[in-house]
Write a protein that holds these residues in place. Sequence first.
Motif, mmCIF file in Angstrom:
data_model
loop_
_atom_site.group_PDB
_atom_site.id
_atom_site.type_symbol
_atom_site.label_atom_id
_atom_site.label_comp_id
_atom_site.label_asym_id
_atom_site.label_seq_id
_atom_site.Cartn_x
_atom_site.Cartn_y
_atom_site.Cartn_z
ATOM 1 N N PHE A 184 24.345 37.526 41.511
ATOM 2 C CA PHE A 184 24.151 36.732 40.297
ATOM 3 C C PHE A 184 25.378 35.881 39.958
ATOM 4 C CE2 PHE A 184 20.686 39.613 39.840
ATOM 5 C CZ PHE A 184 19.808 39.098 38.907
ATOM 6 N N ASP A 185 26.421 35.938 40.772
ATOM 7 C CA ASP A 185 27.683 35.262 40.461
ATOM 8 C C ASP A 185 28.144 35.637 39.046
ATOM 9 O OD1 ASP A 185 28.203 33.976 42.867
ATOM 10 O OD2 ASP A 185 26.970 32.249 42.352
ATOM 11 N N HIS A 186 28.181 36.930 38.799
ATOM 12 C CA HIS A 186 28.523 37.462 37.482
ATOM 13 C C HIS A 186 29.949 38.001 37.499
ATOM 14 C CE1 HIS A 186 28.503 39.885 33.843
ATOM 15 N NE2 HIS A 186 27.307 39.406 33.519
ATOM 16 N N PRO A 187 30.775 37.679 36.509
ATOM 17 C CA PRO A 187 32.166 38.153 36.493
ATOM 18 C C PRO A 187 32.275 39.649 36.212
ATOM 19 C CG PRO A 187 31.652 37.006 34.448
ATOM 20 C CD PRO A 187 30.470 36.808 35.347
ATOM 21 N N THR A 241 32.258 32.262 33.993
ATOM 22 C CA THR A 241 30.879 32.603 33.634
ATOM 23 C C THR A 241 29.920 31.453 33.937
ATOM 24 O OG1 THR A 241 31.216 31.799 31.360
ATOM 25 C CG2 THR A 241 31.613 34.156 31.777
ATOM 26 N N ASP A 242 30.492 30.284 34.225
ATOM 27 C CA ASP A 242 29.651 29.094 34.429
ATOM 28 C C ASP A 242 28.906 29.116 35.758
ATOM 29 O OD1 ASP A 242 32.417 28.782 35.414
ATOM 30 O OD2 ASP A 242 31.706 26.840 36.159
ATOM 31 N N LEU A 243 29.263 30.015 36.658
ATOM 32 C CA LEU A 243 28.586 30.081 37.951
ATOM 33 C C LEU A 243 27.355 30.985 37.918
ATOM 34 C CD1 LEU A 243 31.672 30.441 40.354
ATOM 35 C CD2 LEU A 243 30.436 28.354 39.715
ATOM 36 N N PHE A 244 27.177 31.686 36.815
ATOM 37 C CA PHE A 244 26.076 32.646 36.713
ATOM 38 C C PHE A 244 24.738 31.984 36.991
ATOM 39 C CE2 PHE A 244 22.729 34.703 34.171
ATOM 40 C CZ PHE A 244 22.802 36.006 34.669
ATOM 41 N N GLN A 245 23.968 32.623 37.859
ATOM 42 C CA GLN A 245 22.629 32.135 38.162
ATOM 43 C C GLN A 245 21.736 33.307 38.534
ATOM 44 O OE1 GLN A 245 22.575 29.632 41.634
ATOM 45 N NE2 GLN A 245 23.933 30.965 42.803
ATOM 46 N N VAL A 246 20.477 33.193 38.163
ATOM 47 C CA VAL A 246 19.515 34.247 38.474
ATOM 48 C C VAL A 246 18.891 33.936 39.818
ATOM 49 C CG1 VAL A 246 17.391 35.394 37.758
ATOM 50 C CG2 VAL A 246 19.048 34.640 36.033
ATOM 51 N N PRO A 247 19.141 34.747 40.830
ATOM 52 C CA PRO A 247 18.597 34.456 42.159
ATOM 53 C C PRO A 247 17.085 34.635 42.189
ATOM 54 C CG PRO A 247 19.620 36.609 42.143
ATOM 55 C CD PRO A 247 19.929 35.978 40.809
ATOM 56 N N LEU A 248 16.458 33.940 43.096
ATOM 57 C CA LEU A 248 15.015 34.048 43.250
ATOM 58 C C LEU A 248 14.650 35.420 43.789
ATOM 59 C CD1 LEU A 248 14.164 30.573 44.848
ATOM 60 C CD2 LEU A 248 13.703 31.318 42.503
ATOM 61 N N VAL A 259 23.224 36.497 28.160
ATOM 62 C CA VAL A 259 24.347 35.551 28.216
ATOM 63 C C VAL A 259 25.501 36.230 28.957
ATOM 64 C CG1 VAL A 259 26.005 34.195 26.898
ATOM 65 C CG2 VAL A 259 23.656 34.482 26.050
ATOM 66 N N PRO A 260 25.976 35.661 30.056
ATOM 67 C CA PRO A 260 26.998 36.336 30.862
ATOM 68 C C PRO A 260 28.382 36.337 30.225
ATOM 69 C CG PRO A 260 26.563 34.157 31.743
ATOM 70 C CD PRO A 260 25.554 34.371 30.651
ATOM 71 N N LYS A 261 29.046 37.472 30.286
ATOM 72 C CA LYS A 261 30.460 37.639 29.978
ATOM 73 C C LYS A 261 30.970 38.738 30.905
ATOM 74 C CE LYS A 261 32.303 37.445 25.942
ATOM 75 N NZ LYS A 261 32.677 37.725 24.517
ATOM 76 N N GLU A 296 20.070 44.666 37.531
ATOM 77 C CA GLU A 296 19.402 43.416 37.920
ATOM 78 C C GLU A 296 18.335 43.038 36.897
ATOM 79 O OE1 GLU A 296 16.758 41.452 41.552
ATOM 80 O OE2 GLU A 296 17.954 43.248 41.924
ATOM 81 N N LYS A 297 17.588 44.012 36.425
ATOM 82 C CA LYS A 297 16.554 43.750 35.428
ATOM 83 C C LYS A 297 17.150 43.182 34.150
ATOM 84 C CE LYS A 297 12.846 46.067 32.857
ATOM 85 N NZ LYS A 297 12.156 47.374 32.618
ATOM 86 N N GLU A 298 18.277 43.747 33.701
ATOM 87 C CA GLU A 298 18.906 43.251 32.484
ATOM 88 C C GLU A 298 19.485 41.857 32.660
ATOM 89 O OE1 GLU A 298 21.369 46.028 30.211
ATOM 90 O OE2 GLU A 298 20.467 47.697 31.331
ATOM 91 N N LEU A 299 20.056 41.600 33.825
ATOM 92 C CA LEU A 299 20.629 40.271 34.064
ATOM 93 C C LEU A 299 19.550 39.205 34.177
ATOM 94 C CD1 LEU A 299 23.507 40.980 36.644
ATOM 95 C CD2 LEU A 299 23.595 40.954 34.145
ATOM 96 N N ARG A 300 18.352 39.590 34.553
ATOM 97 C CA ARG A 300 17.246 38.642 34.667
ATOM 98 C C ARG A 300 16.586 38.328 33.324
ATOM 99 N NH1 ARG A 300 15.471 37.204 39.595
ATOM 100 N NH2 ARG A 300 16.291 38.362 41.399
#
Length: 360
Positions: free
Chosen positions: A160-163, A344-351, A127-129, A118-122
């Motif tokens: 995070f909607d991450h693939p 990858t376009d759905l990726f978002q960082v949740p609050l 860039v998501p892949k 989670e820390k890395e994705l934030r």
Amino acid sequence: MNACNSKDRHTIKGRGTRSNPAVRFDQHRTEAFDDGWDLEEDLPTLRTEVSIERPRKVITRNTSPDLSFDRSLNPYRGCEHGCVYCYARPSHAYLGMSPGLDFETKLIARPDMPALLEKELRHPSYVPKTVAIGTNTDPYQPIERDQQIMRGVLQVLCDFDHPVGVVTKGALITRDIDILAPMAKKGLVRVGISIATLDDKTGRAMEPRVPSAKTKLRAIKQLSDAGIPVRIMVSPIVPALTDHELETILEATANAGAVAASSIVLRLPLEVSVLFKDWLAEHFPDRAERVLGRVRELHGGKDYDPTFGKRMTGQGKWAELIQQRFKLKTRQLGLDRTLPQLRTDLFQVPLKSGDQLSLF
């Protein structure tokens, strides 16, 4: 590191190999010997040990030209499935442990992985892949039942909607259908189920703690019924031992709901070569030389050729024949399709708790 056989000190049951080859980085070697004291004793069963590792980062990057992903996660080091052919065994040597019994009995878990991921994705520059899980050791090996690290990782990726692409030999993955199904509906996940043989006797000998083929076929159906795309991976194809099952495996998995397929021939890097040869001599002495002859034919006269583009498929006439059979059967079954890229376009960082909501 002791180079002697652990069977001299323990009762071994349900393990893929019976020995602990010396760590190639060690300067010293020890060997078992007969001290003349032939005393009968009840030897202890060789148990699985789990230690904890707390890494700073969890996403591993690669630039291999014959891999379809550039990043991966490994919740565990070592694998209790005990597959004698596992190409990941040599990685245990980097930890100062043997690729033999140590690999399947001295495991390392990374319980902080979900939080670190989670820390890395934030991170603002991330860039998501698609992230691959299960490309080294299996995230759904038996200890996952208790550790539940993989489930925590999946929950983070879902938030995070991450693939993600998951590869496993285990059936425990069906436990996480409640996370995987919603992700699949968004085009964020696909699963690869690996099957080497449908023969229970061969399977128990070659991969002692892997679920039976029947159990894995049932898992494929459960995943498929939940809308999760499953690729069957006929892996590894062992010449003169399991290669005759190629078409049968493809048919069985297609009937269970698999939508695509791939295959990988047997690879014997470094210590795996010695372990596999010993295993063949013990379980299939009548065909050992034939199997090894085919393996060398596949890899240019060597036990293994790590050249990119050749290591997965092999080379030569026999490799070409296997590929022809594979292509013909997958075309007949509709398993020759190319699956769409995960989104990858759905990726978002949740609050996070306490973050202020956006006005827009």
